[in-house]
Motif scaffolding. Structure first.
Motif, PDB file in Angstrom:
ATOM      1  N   VAL A  65      28.773 172.056  63.799  1.00 53.61           N
ATOM      2  CA  VAL A  65      27.856 173.092  63.322  1.00 53.61           C
ATOM      3  C   VAL A  65      27.797 174.216  64.354  1.00 53.61           C
ATOM      4  CG1 VAL A  65      25.775 171.982  64.303  1.00 53.61           C
ATOM      5  CG2 VAL A  65      25.568 173.515  62.330  1.00 53.61           C
ATOM      6  N   TRP A  66      27.686 175.438  63.869  1.00 54.58           N
ATOM      7  CA  TRP A  66      27.396 176.575  64.736  1.00 54.58           C
ATOM      8  C   TRP A  66      26.497 177.540  63.977  1.00 54.58           C
ATOM      9  CZ3 TRP A  66      28.826 181.250  62.800  1.00 54.58           C
ATOM     10  CH2 TRP A  66      29.928 181.318  61.947  1.00 54.58           C
ATOM     11  N   THR A  67      25.765 178.324  64.732  1.00 49.16           N
ATOM     12  CA  THR A  67      24.834 179.294  64.161  1.00 49.16           C
ATOM     13  C   THR A  67      25.197 180.686  64.662  1.00 49.16           C
ATOM     14  OG1 THR A  67      23.116 177.600  64.157  1.00 49.16           O
ATOM     15  CG2 THR A  67      22.387 179.866  63.889  1.00 49.16           C
ATOM     16  N   HIS A  68      25.115 181.666  63.775  1.00 54.68           N
ATOM     17  CA  HIS A  68      25.377 183.061  64.153  1.00 54.68           C
ATOM     18  C   HIS A  68      24.456 183.429  65.316  1.00 54.68           C
ATOM     19  CE1 HIS A  68      25.487 187.433  63.932  1.00 54.68           C
ATOM     20  NE2 HIS A  68      26.598 187.309  63.206  1.00 54.68           N
ATOM     21  N   PRO A  69      24.943 184.179  66.304  1.00 49.37           N
ATOM     22  CA  PRO A  69      24.119 184.514  67.478  1.00 49.37           C
ATOM     23  C   PRO A  69      22.768 185.140  67.142  1.00 49.37           C
ATOM     24  CG  PRO A  69      26.367 185.285  67.779  1.00 49.37           C
ATOM     25  CD  PRO A  69      26.286 184.730  66.398  1.00 49.37           C
ATOM     26  N   ALA A  70      22.708 185.947  66.102  1.00 49.43           N
ATOM     27  CA  ALA A  70      21.444 186.603  65.732  1.00 49.43           C
ATOM     28  C   ALA A  70      20.447 185.638  65.110  1.00 49.43           C
ATOM     29  CB  ALA A  70      21.720 187.759  64.765  1.00 49.43           C
ATOM     30  N   GLU A  71      20.878 184.423  64.789  1.00 48.89           N
ATOM     31  CA  GLU A  71      20.037 183.465  64.074  1.00 48.89           C
ATOM     32  C   GLU A  71      19.687 182.229  64.893  1.00 48.89           C
ATOM     33  OE1 GLU A  71      18.862 184.413  61.237  1.00 48.89           O
ATOM     34  OE2 GLU A  71      20.184 186.131  60.990  1.00 48.89           O
ATOM     35  N   ARG A  72      20.127 182.166  66.133  1.00 51.28           N
ATOM     36  CA  ARG A  72      19.907 180.965  66.944  1.00 51.28           C
ATOM     37  C   ARG A  72      18.433 180.723  67.229  1.00 51.28           C
ATOM     38  NH1 ARG A  72      24.600 182.721  70.799  1.00 51.28           N
ATOM     39  NH2 ARG A  72      26.346 181.950  69.594  1.00 51.28           N
ATOM     40  N   GLY A  73      18.089 179.442  67.349  1.00 53.14           N
ATOM     41  CA  GLY A  73      16.748 179.055  67.751  1.00 53.14           C
ATOM     42  C   GLY A  73      15.757 178.885  66.618  1.00 53.14           C
ATOM     43  N   GLY A  74      16.198 179.051  65.382  1.00 55.80           N
ATOM     44  CA  GLY A  74      15.283 178.954  64.247  1.00 55.80           C
ATOM     45  C   GLY A  74      15.368 177.660  63.467  1.00 55.80           C
ATOM     46  N   GLY A  75      16.141 176.704  63.944  1.00 52.93           N
ATOM     47  CA  GLY A  75      16.247 175.427  63.253  1.00 52.93           C
ATOM     48  C   GLY A  75      17.315 175.371  62.182  1.00 52.93           C
ATOM     49  N   ILE A  76      18.122 176.408  62.065  1.00 52.36           N
ATOM     50  CA  ILE A  76      19.165 176.445  61.033  1.00 52.36           C
ATOM     51  C   ILE A  76      20.149 175.297  61.211  1.00 52.36           C
ATOM     52  CG2 ILE A  76      21.144 177.773  60.182  1.00 52.36           C
ATOM     53  CD1 ILE A  76      19.484 180.316  60.821  1.00 52.36           C
ATOM     54  N   ALA A  77      20.597 175.056  62.437  1.00 57.37           N
ATOM     55  CA  ALA A  77      21.611 174.020  62.675  1.00 57.37           C
ATOM     56  C   ALA A  77      21.107 172.639  62.271  1.00 57.37           C
ATOM     57  CB  ALA A  77      22.041 174.025  64.145  1.00 57.37           C
ATOM     58  N   VAL A  78      19.874 172.329  62.607  1.00 57.98           N
ATOM     59  CA  VAL A  78      19.317 171.011  62.262  1.00 57.98           C
ATOM     60  C   VAL A  78      19.222 170.854  60.745  1.00 57.98           C
ATOM     61  CG1 VAL A  78      17.263 169.544  62.407  1.00 57.98           C
ATOM     62  CG2 VAL A  78      18.091 170.733  64.443  1.00 57.98           C
ATOM     63  N   THR A  79      18.719 171.865  60.068  1.00 56.95           N
ATOM     64  CA  THR A  79      18.583 171.803  58.605  1.00 56.95           C
ATOM     65  C   THR A  79      19.942 171.656  57.935  1.00 56.95           C
ATOM     66  OG1 THR A  79      16.565 173.118  58.692  1.00 56.95           O
ATOM     67  CG2 THR A  79      17.707 173.028  56.574  1.00 56.95           C
ATOM     68  N   ALA A  80      20.904 172.479  58.350  1.00 62.50           N
ATOM     69  CA  ALA A  80      22.234 172.455  57.739  1.00 62.50           C
ATOM     70  C   ALA A  80      22.962 171.151  58.035  1.00 62.50           C
ATOM     71  CB  ALA A  80      23.047 173.644  58.233  1.00 62.50           C
ATOM     72  N   LEU A  81      22.912 170.705  59.278  1.00 60.45           N
ATOM     73  CA  LEU A  81      23.607 169.470  59.644  1.00 60.45           C
ATOM     74  C   LEU A  81      22.982 168.262  58.950  1.00 60.45           C
ATOM     75  CD1 LEU A  81      25.875 168.156  61.199  1.00 60.45           C
ATOM     76  CD2 LEU A  81      24.389 168.107  63.215  1.00 60.45           C
ATOM     77  N   SER A  82      21.679 168.246  58.823  1.00 63.50           N
ATOM     78  CA  SER A  82      21.013 167.147  58.102  1.00 63.50           C
ATOM     79  C   SER A  82      21.489 167.081  56.656  1.00 63.50           C
ATOM     80  CB  SER A  82      19.497 167.313  58.164  1.00 63.50           C
ATOM     81  OG  SER A  82      19.032 167.173  59.479  1.00 63.50           O
ATOM     82  N   ALA A  83      21.639 168.231  56.008  1.00 64.59           N
ATOM     83  CA  ALA A  83      22.121 168.270  54.619  1.00 64.59           C
ATOM     84  C   ALA A  83      23.567 167.783  54.541  1.00 64.59           C
ATOM     85  CB  ALA A  83      21.993 169.679  54.055  1.00 64.59           C
ATOM     86  N   ALA A  84      24.413 168.201  55.482  1.00 60.65           N
ATOM     87  CA  ALA A  84      25.810 167.763  55.485  1.00 60.65           C
ATOM     88  C   ALA A  84      25.912 166.250  55.711  1.00 60.65           C
ATOM     89  CB  ALA A  84      26.592 168.527  56.553  1.00 60.65           C
ATOM     90  N   ILE A  85      25.069 165.724  56.571  1.00 56.33           N
ATOM     91  CA  ILE A  85      25.050 164.281  56.834  1.00 56.33           C
ATOM     92  C   ILE A  85      24.651 163.520  55.567  1.00 56.33           C
ATOM     93  CG2 ILE A  85      23.797 162.459  58.077  1.00 56.33           C
ATOM     94  CD1 ILE A  85      23.663 164.493  60.450  1.00 56.33           C
ATOM     95  N   ARG A  86      23.621 164.003  54.876  1.00 59.45           N
ATOM     96  CA  ARG A  86      23.220 163.347  53.614  1.00 59.45           C
ATOM     97  C   ARG A  86      24.378 163.337  52.624  1.00 59.45           C
ATOM     98  NH1 ARG A  86      18.566 166.241  54.680  1.00 59.45           N
ATOM     99  NH2 ARG A  86      19.082 167.847  53.149  1.00 59.45           N
ATOM    100  N   PHE A  87      25.101 164.448  52.532  1.00 62.01           N
ATOM    101  CA  PHE A  87      26.267 164.524  51.649  1.00 62.01           C
ATOM    102  C   PHE A  87      27.326 163.506  52.080  1.00 62.01           C
ATOM    103  CE2 PHE A  87      30.498 166.152  50.638  1.00 62.01           C
ATOM    104  CZ  PHE A  87      30.387 166.333  49.262  1.00 62.01           C
ATOM    105  N   GLY A  88      27.581 163.432  53.375  1.00 56.64           N
ATOM    106  CA  GLY A  88      28.597 162.499  53.879  1.00 56.64           C
ATOM    107  C   GLY A  88      28.268 161.053  53.569  1.00 56.64           C
ATOM    108  N   PHE A  89      27.032 160.656  53.835  1.00 57.42           N
ATOM    109  CA  PHE A  89      26.651 159.262  53.579  1.00 57.42           C
ATOM    110  C   PHE A  89      26.475 158.992  52.084  1.00 57.42           C
ATOM    111  CE2 PHE A  89      24.745 159.150  58.058  1.00 57.42           C
ATOM    112  CZ  PHE A  89      25.866 158.536  58.597  1.00 57.42           C
ATOM    113  N   GLY A  90      25.966 159.966  51.344  1.00 58.63           N
ATOM    114  CA  GLY A  90      25.717 159.764  49.916  1.00 58.63           C
ATOM    115  C   GLY A  90      26.953 159.966  49.064  1.00 58.63           C
ATOM    116  N   ALA A  91      27.440 161.196  48.977  1.00 60.80           N
ATOM    117  CA  ALA A  91      28.549 161.515  48.077  1.00 60.80           C
ATOM    118  C   ALA A  91      29.885 160.957  48.549  1.00 60.80           C
ATOM    119  CB  ALA A  91      28.645 163.025  47.894  1.00 60.80           C
ATOM    120  N   LEU A  92      30.133 161.000  49.852  1.00 60.13           N
ATOM    121  CA  LEU A  92      31.422 160.534  50.370  1.00 60.13           C
ATOM    122  C   LEU A  92      31.401 159.059  50.772  1.00 60.13           C
ATOM    123  CD1 LEU A  92      32.444 163.589  52.580  1.00 60.13           C
ATOM    124  CD2 LEU A  92      33.087 163.094  50.206  1.00 60.13           C
ATOM    125  N   GLU A  93      30.210 158.458  50.774  1.00 59.28           N
ATOM    126  CA  GLU A  93      30.033 157.050  51.129  1.00 59.28           C
ATOM    127  C   GLU A  93      30.589 156.722  52.519  1.00 59.28           C
ATOM    128  OE1 GLU A  93      31.687 154.861  47.822  1.00 59.28           O
ATOM    129  OE2 GLU A  93      29.970 155.352  46.564  1.00 59.28           O
TER     130      GLU A  93
END
Length: 176
Positions: free
Chosen positions: A101-129
């Motif tokens: 995960v990476w965040t655009h420099p203008a957007e760092r520090g707002g929790g975007i990476a945690v939210t996005a990575l959490s969603a990707a992890i759910r997809f990995g464990f759920g949809a991709l098993e």
């Protein structure tokens, strides 16, 4: 595999784009020009529109070959690129992948990476098993360590091999 869009609450995850409706290339070039981004994302240089186009094409090809699921983290009303999250080195036989995960420099520090990575992890464990998702970062990247902790990864320790820069890599793992 066909790209999948994910509603990640405050953001949505979609395929990177460069078309008449939405063009992520300028934001990609801005992000990859940032010195801090270049320090931690070593494999790519996106200095021109052509290089950004190649990057977007590469990500689409990786989806098609089941090598990597990669999403643009986007602002839901405008579609503006805020970062990128992915599951790479997909091995559906053994049920493993590595998150990034990476965040655009203008957007760092707002929790975007945690939210996005959490969603990707759910997809990995759920949809991709998947059974296990790893996460690695340079030891000096304290922001990545915070993201790993907040996303439920357990720190395994330092990798046996150093990064291309010679700095130690920290490995984290999360299981389903």
């Amino acid at each position: 595999m066909e790209p999948v869009e994910i509603n990640a609450g405050a953001y949505y995850l979609r395929q990177l784009r460069a078309d008449r409706h939405l063009d992520d290339r300028p934001a990609l070039m801005e992000a990859f020009a940032d010195p801090e981004h270049r320090r931690y994302v070593l494999n790519y240089r996106l200095r021109t529109t052509d290089e950004a186009t190649e990057y977007i094409t590469l990500r689409a090809a990786q989806w098609a070959c089941d090598e990597r699921c990669s999403w643009a983290v986007a602002e839901p009303t405008t579609g503006r690129l805020l970062g990128e999250v992915g599951l790479r080195d997909l091995d559906t036989t053994f049920g493993t992948a590595e998150a990034s995960v990476w965040t655009h420099p203008a957007e760092r520090g707002g929790g975007i990476a945690v939210t996005a990575l959490s969603a990707a992890i759910r997809f990995g464990f759920g949809a991709l098993e998947l059974n296990e998702i790893a996460y690695r970062h340079l030891e000096s990247n304290t922001a990545s360590a915070i993201v790993a902790e907040r996303c439920g990864f357990s720190r395994v320790g330092l990798e046996d091999r150093p990064s291309p820069t010679g700095e130690p890599l920290v490995r984290w793992v999360r299981t389903s």
